[in-house]
Design a protein around this motif. Structure first.
Motif, PDB file in Angstrom:
ATOM      1  N   PRO A  30       0.824  -1.200   0.000  1.00 54.38           N
ATOM      2  CA  PRO A  30       0.000   0.000   0.000  1.00 54.38           C
ATOM      3  C   PRO A  30       0.853   1.242   0.000  1.00 54.38           C
ATOM      4  CG  PRO A  30       0.031  -1.004   2.183  1.00 54.38           C
ATOM      5  CD  PRO A  30       0.712  -1.948   1.273  1.00 54.38           C
ATOM      6  N   HIS A  31       0.318   2.301  -0.657  1.00 55.98           N
ATOM      7  CA  HIS A  31       1.023   3.576  -0.705  1.00 55.98           C
ATOM      8  C   HIS A  31       0.821   4.322   0.604  1.00 55.98           C
ATOM      9  CE1 HIS A  31       1.988   3.308  -4.992  1.00 55.98           C
ATOM     10  NE2 HIS A  31       0.777   2.786  -5.156  1.00 55.98           N
ATOM     11  N   THR A  32       1.810   5.063   1.026  1.00 53.70           N
ATOM     12  CA  THR A  32       1.728   5.850   2.250  1.00 53.70           C
ATOM     13  C   THR A  32       2.020   7.292   1.931  1.00 53.70           C
ATOM     14  OG1 THR A  32       4.043   5.408   2.742  1.00 53.70           O
ATOM     15  CG2 THR A  32       2.430   3.927   3.708  1.00 53.70           C
ATOM     16  N   THR A  33       1.326   8.194   2.607  1.00 52.08           N
ATOM     17  CA  THR A  33       1.518   9.614   2.395  1.00 52.08           C
ATOM     18  C   THR A  33       2.704  10.104   3.214  1.00 52.08           C
ATOM     19  OG1 THR A  33      -0.857   9.865   2.072  1.00 52.08           O
ATOM     20  CG2 THR A  33       0.395  11.869   2.534  1.00 52.08           C
ATOM     21  N   HIS A  34       3.507  10.975   2.644  1.00 50.22           N
ATOM     22  CA  HIS A  34       4.650  11.557   3.352  1.00 50.22           C
ATOM     23  C   HIS A  34       4.165  12.273   4.600  1.00 50.22           C
ATOM     24  CE1 HIS A  34       8.072  14.188   4.194  1.00 50.22           C
ATOM     25  NE2 HIS A  34       8.794  13.320   3.503  1.00 50.22           N
ATOM     26  N   ALA A  35       4.949  12.203   5.664  1.00 51.04           N
ATOM     27  CA  ALA A  35       4.524  12.765   6.960  1.00 51.04           C
ATOM     28  C   ALA A  35       4.241  14.254   6.885  1.00 51.04           C
ATOM     29  CB  ALA A  35       5.605  12.482   8.007  1.00 51.04           C
ATOM     30  N   SER A  89       8.107   6.113  -5.144  1.00 55.61           N
ATOM     31  CA  SER A  89       9.253   5.621  -4.395  1.00 55.61           C
ATOM     32  C   SER A  89      10.423   6.590  -4.525  1.00 55.61           C
ATOM     33  CB  SER A  89       9.672   4.236  -4.923  1.00 55.61           C
ATOM     34  OG  SER A  89      10.889   3.836  -4.338  1.00 55.61           O
ATOM     35  N   SER A  90      11.158   6.741  -3.423  1.00 64.52           N
ATOM     36  CA  SER A  90      12.329   7.629  -3.442  1.00 64.52           C
ATOM     37  C   SER A  90      13.554   6.947  -4.043  1.00 64.52           C
ATOM     38  CB  SER A  90      12.660   8.088  -2.013  1.00 64.52           C
ATOM     39  OG  SER A  90      12.931   6.972  -1.192  1.00 64.52           O
ATOM     40  N   ARG A  91      13.450   5.658  -4.364  1.00 64.02           N
ATOM     41  CA  ARG A  91      14.579   4.956  -4.970  1.00 64.02           C
ATOM     42  C   ARG A  91      14.841   5.501  -6.373  1.00 64.02           C
ATOM     43  NH1 ARG A  91      14.782  -1.533  -5.470  1.00 64.02           N
ATOM     44  NH2 ARG A  91      15.541  -1.322  -3.321  1.00 64.02           N
ATOM     45  N   PRO A  92      16.090   5.819  -6.690  1.00 65.35           N
ATOM     46  CA  PRO A  92      16.396   6.337  -8.027  1.00 65.35           C
ATOM     47  C   PRO A  92      16.177   5.275  -9.090  1.00 65.35           C
ATOM     48  CG  PRO A  92      18.421   5.892  -6.824  1.00 65.35           C
ATOM     49  CD  PRO A  92      17.299   5.740  -5.844  1.00 65.35           C
ATOM     50  N   TYR A 148      -1.949  14.004 -12.839  1.00 68.06           N
ATOM     51  CA  TYR A 148      -3.298  13.516 -13.158  1.00 68.06           C
ATOM     52  C   TYR A 148      -3.476  13.380 -14.663  1.00 68.06           C
ATOM     53  CZ  TYR A 148      -8.407  13.321 -13.304  1.00 68.06           C
ATOM     54  OH  TYR A 148      -9.704  12.953 -13.543  1.00 68.06           O
ATOM     55  N   ARG A 149      -2.963  14.374 -15.421  1.00 66.23           N
ATOM     56  CA  ARG A 149      -3.051  14.290 -16.881  1.00 66.23           C
ATOM     57  C   ARG A 149      -2.316  13.065 -17.415  1.00 66.23           C
ATOM     58  NH1 ARG A 149      -1.815  19.950 -16.424  1.00 66.23           N
ATOM     59  NH2 ARG A 149      -3.656  21.242 -16.885  1.00 66.23           N
ATOM     60  N   GLN A 150      -1.187  12.737 -16.798  1.00 70.92           N
ATOM     61  CA  GLN A 150      -0.336  11.668 -17.309  1.00 70.92           C
ATOM     62  C   GLN A 150      -0.751  10.283 -16.838  1.00 70.92           C
ATOM     63  OE1 GLN A 150       3.802  12.291 -16.456  1.00 70.92           O
ATOM     64  NE2 GLN A 150       4.489  10.588 -17.742  1.00 70.92           N
ATOM     65  N   HIS A 151      -1.151  10.176 -15.550  1.00 65.73           N
ATOM     66  CA  HIS A 151      -1.387   8.844 -14.972  1.00 65.73           C
ATOM     67  C   HIS A 151      -2.794   8.640 -14.430  1.00 65.73           C
ATOM     68  CE1 HIS A 151       2.907   8.080 -15.286  1.00 65.73           C
ATOM     69  NE2 HIS A 151       3.154   9.202 -14.626  1.00 65.73           N
ATOM     70  N   GLY A 152      -3.610   9.680 -14.414  1.00 69.44           N
ATOM     71  CA  GLY A 152      -4.938   9.541 -13.858  1.00 69.44           C
ATOM     72  C   GLY A 152      -4.895   9.424 -12.333  1.00 69.44           C
ATOM     73  N   GLU A 153      -5.862   8.711 -11.738  1.00 66.25           N
ATOM     74  CA  GLU A 153      -5.938   8.595 -10.279  1.00 66.25           C
ATOM     75  C   GLU A 153      -4.713   7.897  -9.694  1.00 66.25           C
ATOM     76  OE1 GLU A 153      -9.492   7.002  -8.670  1.00 66.25           O
ATOM     77  OE2 GLU A 153     -10.819   8.035 -10.099  1.00 66.25           O
ATOM     78  N   ALA A 154      -4.109   6.968 -10.444  1.00 64.36           N
ATOM     79  CA  ALA A 154      -2.943   6.251  -9.937  1.00 64.36           C
ATOM     80  C   ALA A 154      -1.769   7.178  -9.663  1.00 64.36           C
ATOM     81  CB  ALA A 154      -2.516   5.175 -10.932  1.00 64.36           C
ATOM     82  N   GLY A 155      -1.732   8.323 -10.333  1.00 68.29           N
ATOM     83  CA  GLY A 155      -0.627   9.258 -10.140  1.00 68.29           C
ATOM     84  C   GLY A 155      -0.715  10.097  -8.895  1.00 68.29           C
TER      85      GLY A 155
END
Length: 319
Positions: A2-7, A63-66, A51-58
């Motif tokens: 699951p995705h988590t929101t930044h603090a 991830s902060s991984r490069p 939103y334009r590029q990925h819709g709701e998934a965006g």
């Protein structure tokens, strides 16, 4: 996952979606949308673009991984690090010295591959040592003898320095510290005695059992190493008469009796060699107070408190 929101994020994914729809679907100006959702114009632009590029998934955090790690250690070298760890049982500093790498880099590789600490593995097999704990006090008591050199009159090398300490060392003899540690609570009973003969060990156990009984602990099993005193008929008969089962560790596997071995180490670090005593009498005088501190006050990370916190009859005796 699951995705988590930044603090520190001002908007949760639902708020980001609402902002983006205002800009993209309802054609709001960026400034108006930013004021409405109390964020910067650049933030409104970012989520509208996603939103334009990925819709709701965006609308979720990325991830902060490069995407690329050009400076990451090559896979072939990482495999060499893991191979040395498994086969040689070397630590980061020694592996780094052998391969010409920084120890911190080796440590990160070992962590990334989830290699267990050397202290948590068996020396002979390299397998992770399985930790266990008995369910109740008295179910198993670990017994052992810690041999320690006596401090000569006037002090040893810790008080006088090595050259002078060597002159005082001869003829000082040894102390034999008999220890009994309850597996569940880590409560310890300990005495400094003159030897480790079978008669001495049996007499010590009688006093240790009486101590455990005085705090409401009924001993069911005793675990020892294969020392001569514990293989004697006198020791066997003493435990059998009390209805106590005796178990011995496998040869050359001291970690089986690990809780009393750990107690021996704590005893050495925090009492026997904790400060430069000027005589053996001074060190022995400090022992009862240290043992009381260990049982009643010393925080044990595996217990979340001192041993007395797991023994009902001792909980109110922290003084």
């Amino acid at each position: 996952m699951p995705h988590t929101t930044h603090a520190n994020a001002r908007l949760a994914p639902a708020g980001r979606l609402a902002l983006a729809r205002c800009v993209v679907d309802d054609q709001w100006p960026l400034r108006r949308a930013a004021e409405r959702f109390q964020v910067a114009v650049t933030t409104a632009r970012k989520w509208a673009g996603r939103y334009r590029q990925h819709g709701e998934a965006g609308m979720h955090d990325r991830s902060s991984r490069p995407a690329r790690s050009p400076r990451r250690t090559p896979t072939r070298r990482e495999r060499r690090v893991i191979k040395l760890r498994v086969l040689k049982r070397w630590g980061p500093a020694r592996i780094g010295g052998h391969l010409g790498m920084h120890a911190s880099t080796v440590h990160r590789i070992l962590t990334r591959y989830r290699m267990p600490r050397l202290a948590h593995t068996d020396r002979a097999t390299s397998r992770v040592v399985r930790r266990y704990e008995r369910d109740r006090p008295g179910e198993l008591v670990h017994v052992d003898v810690k041999k320690s050199g006596n401090i000569p009159a006037g002090g040893g090398h810790r008080a006088l320095g090595r050259p002078q300490g060597r002159k005082h060392r001869s003829g000082a003899g040894y102390a034999y510290i008999h220890n009994a540690v309850d597996d569940h609570s880590r409560l310890a009973y300990s005495e400094i005695l003159a030897d480790e003969r079978k008669e001495t060990a049996v007499a010590f156990w009688a006093r240790a059992r009486a101590y455990f009984a005085s705090v409401g602990i009924t001993v069911e099993r005793v675990l020892t190493d294969n020392g001569a005193c514990y293989k004697s008929h006198a020791w066997r008969d003493a435990l059998a008469a009390q209805g106590i089962k005796h178990k011995r560790t496998r040869p050359y596997r001291p970690q089986t009796n690990g809780k009393v071995e750990r107690f021996n180490r704590i005893l050495a670090e925090e009492w026997a060699y904790a400060r430069p005593y000027t005589s053996e009498a001074e060190r022995r005088e400090a022992f009862p107070q240290w043992l009381h501190h260990y049982n009643h006050h010393r925080f044990h990370t595996a217990l979340g408190g001192p041993p007395a916190s797991r023994v009902t009859n001792l909980r109110g005796q922290y003084s």
